[in-house]
Design a protein around this motif. Structure first.
Motif, PDB file in Angstrom:
ATOM      1  N   LEU A   1     -31.304  17.240 -31.608  1.00 47.30           N
ATOM      2  CA  LEU A   1     -30.955  15.745 -31.641  1.00 47.30           C
ATOM      3  C   LEU A   1     -29.362  14.926 -30.891  1.00 47.30           C
ATOM      4  CD1 LEU A   1     -32.273  16.619 -35.419  1.00 47.30           C
ATOM      5  CD2 LEU A   1     -34.036  15.909 -33.000  1.00 47.30           C
ATOM      6  N   GLY A   2     -28.875  15.139 -30.240  1.00 49.33           N
ATOM      7  CA  GLY A   2     -27.629  14.689 -30.064  1.00 49.33           C
ATOM      8  C   GLY A   2     -26.131  14.136 -31.592  1.00 49.33           C
ATOM      9  N   LEU A   3     -26.735  14.721 -33.108  1.00 51.45           N
ATOM     10  CA  LEU A   3     -26.098  14.602 -33.955  1.00 51.45           C
ATOM     11  C   LEU A   3     -24.438  15.313 -34.280  1.00 51.45           C
ATOM     12  CD1 LEU A   3     -28.727  14.402 -36.138  1.00 51.45           C
ATOM     13  CD2 LEU A   3     -27.452  12.657 -35.275  1.00 51.45           C
ATOM     14  N   ILE A   4     -24.432  16.674 -33.464  1.00 53.95           N
ATOM     15  CA  ILE A   4     -23.330  17.402 -32.877  1.00 53.95           C
ATOM     16  C   ILE A   4     -23.676  17.709 -31.405  1.00 53.95           C
ATOM     17  CG2 ILE A   4     -23.924  18.193 -35.339  1.00 53.95           C
ATOM     18  CD1 ILE A   4     -23.881  20.972 -33.928  1.00 53.95           C
ATOM     19  N   MET A   5     -22.288  18.100 -31.198  1.00 52.44           N
ATOM     20  CA  MET A   5     -22.370  18.312 -30.056  1.00 52.44           C
ATOM     21  C   MET A   5     -21.769  19.398 -29.594  1.00 52.44           C
ATOM     22  SD  MET A   5     -20.249  14.850 -28.656  1.00 52.44           S
ATOM     23  CE  MET A   5     -21.199  15.201 -26.898  1.00 52.44           C
TER      24      MET A   5
ATOM     25  N   SER B   1     -19.134  16.449 -34.951  1.00 48.65           N
ATOM     26  CA  SER B   1     -19.861  15.757 -34.843  1.00 48.65           C
ATOM     27  C   SER B   1     -18.960  14.083 -35.150  1.00 48.65           C
ATOM     28  CB  SER B   1     -20.707  15.378 -36.149  1.00 48.65           C
ATOM     29  OG  SER B   1     -19.703  15.576 -37.098  1.00 48.65           O
ATOM     30  N   LYS B   2     -17.696  14.322 -34.213  1.00 47.41           N
ATOM     31  CA  LYS B   2     -16.273  13.445 -34.237  1.00 47.41           C
ATOM     32  C   LYS B   2     -17.439  12.065 -33.049  1.00 47.41           C
ATOM     33  CE  LYS B   2     -12.045  12.636 -33.946  1.00 47.41           C
ATOM     34  NZ  LYS B   2     -10.752  12.989 -33.398  1.00 47.41           N
ATOM     35  N   HIS B   3     -18.171  11.862 -32.033  1.00 44.75           N
ATOM     36  CA  HIS B   3     -18.903  11.325 -30.863  1.00 44.75           C
ATOM     37  C   HIS B   3     -19.386  10.049 -32.293  1.00 44.75           C
ATOM     38  CE1 HIS B   3     -22.138  14.116 -31.896  1.00 44.75           C
ATOM     39  NE2 HIS B   3     -22.200  13.371 -31.319  1.00 44.75           N
ATOM     40  N   LEU B   4     -19.998  10.807 -33.293  1.00 49.13           N
ATOM     41  CA  LEU B   4     -20.920   9.608 -34.353  1.00 49.13           C
ATOM     42  C   LEU B   4     -19.975   8.178 -35.188  1.00 49.13           C
ATOM     43  CD1 LEU B   4     -23.639  12.346 -35.914  1.00 49.13           C
ATOM     44  CD2 LEU B   4     -23.992  10.578 -34.125  1.00 49.13           C
ATOM     45  N   TYR B   5     -18.999   9.090 -35.331  1.00 41.23           N
ATOM     46  CA  TYR B   5     -18.030   8.256 -36.050  1.00 41.23           C
ATOM     47  C   TYR B   5     -16.897   7.821 -34.929  1.00 41.23           C
ATOM     48  CZ  TYR B   5     -19.845  10.919 -39.673  1.00 41.23           C
ATOM     49  OH  TYR B   5     -20.885  12.066 -39.613  1.00 41.23           O
TER      50      TYR B   5
END
Length: 187
Positions: free
Chosen positions: A58-62, A79-83
């Protein structure tokens, strides 16, 4: 701030799922292996492979790193990319209308959880030094643009505070719900 419009029911379900939310939060500040996540969440590793794969799809973690340990390749998830990108998840438009019952039930669950903590505080020992919940209500007169800007600023302030406390001793988890609306009755 980047508004990420949620138009996928699976992403919405993942964001509201307590177990998946715990995984996303676990790898927010530092990348971790499944073993490290399992240890932090007090879960069996075998019970995390499917949820982690789902979050990755889902792209919520990578996967941010792979290390070879003996014959095994350990993956490090984040999941740092979300923040880092100052993303705000928005549920709106046709998707929100189509799945309104699901979204409202999830929001009500979260609100009720907080209200129960507040109720427990209010019914508890008045000599207690520390409360577990707070409620504040403001009435403001703003243009729609000012209202949006204020919401964005509050989110930025919370994000900044969260990064500041990531490795601080004695930090406890708190949930903040920012809910604001146009008060037509008092206008």
């Amino acid at each position: 701030m980047i508004d990420l419009k949620i138009d996928n029911l699976e992403v919405a379900k993942a964001i509201f799922d307590p177990k998946l939310e715990r995984i996303i939060t676990s790898v927010k500040f530092s990348s971790k292996t499944v073993k490290e996540i399992a240890s932090e969440l007090d879960e069996k590793q075998s019970r995390l492979y499917y949820p982690i794969q789902k979050l990755q799809n889902l792209g919520l973690i990578m996967v941010v790193e792979e290390r070879k340990v003996g014959n095994i390749i350990e993956k490090y998830y984040s999941s740092k990319h979300l923040y880092d990108n100052d993303i705000t998840f928005n549920f709106e438009g046709e998707f929100a209308m189509e799945h309104r019952e699901f979204l409202i039930s999830k929001m009500m669950f979260s609100l009720n959880k907080g209200l129960n903590v507040l109720k427990s505080d209010l019914e508890g020992d008045s000599a207690r030094q520390e409360n577990s919940a707070m409620f504040t209500e403001y009435g403001l007169e703003l243009t729609p643009e000012e209202w949006q800007h204020l919401n964005d600023e509050v989110r930025k302030l919370v994000d900044k505070r969260e990064v500041k406390n990531e490795k601080k001793e004695g930090v406890k988890p708190y949930k903040m719900i920012l809910f604001s609306y146009k008060d037509e009755e008092n206008h």
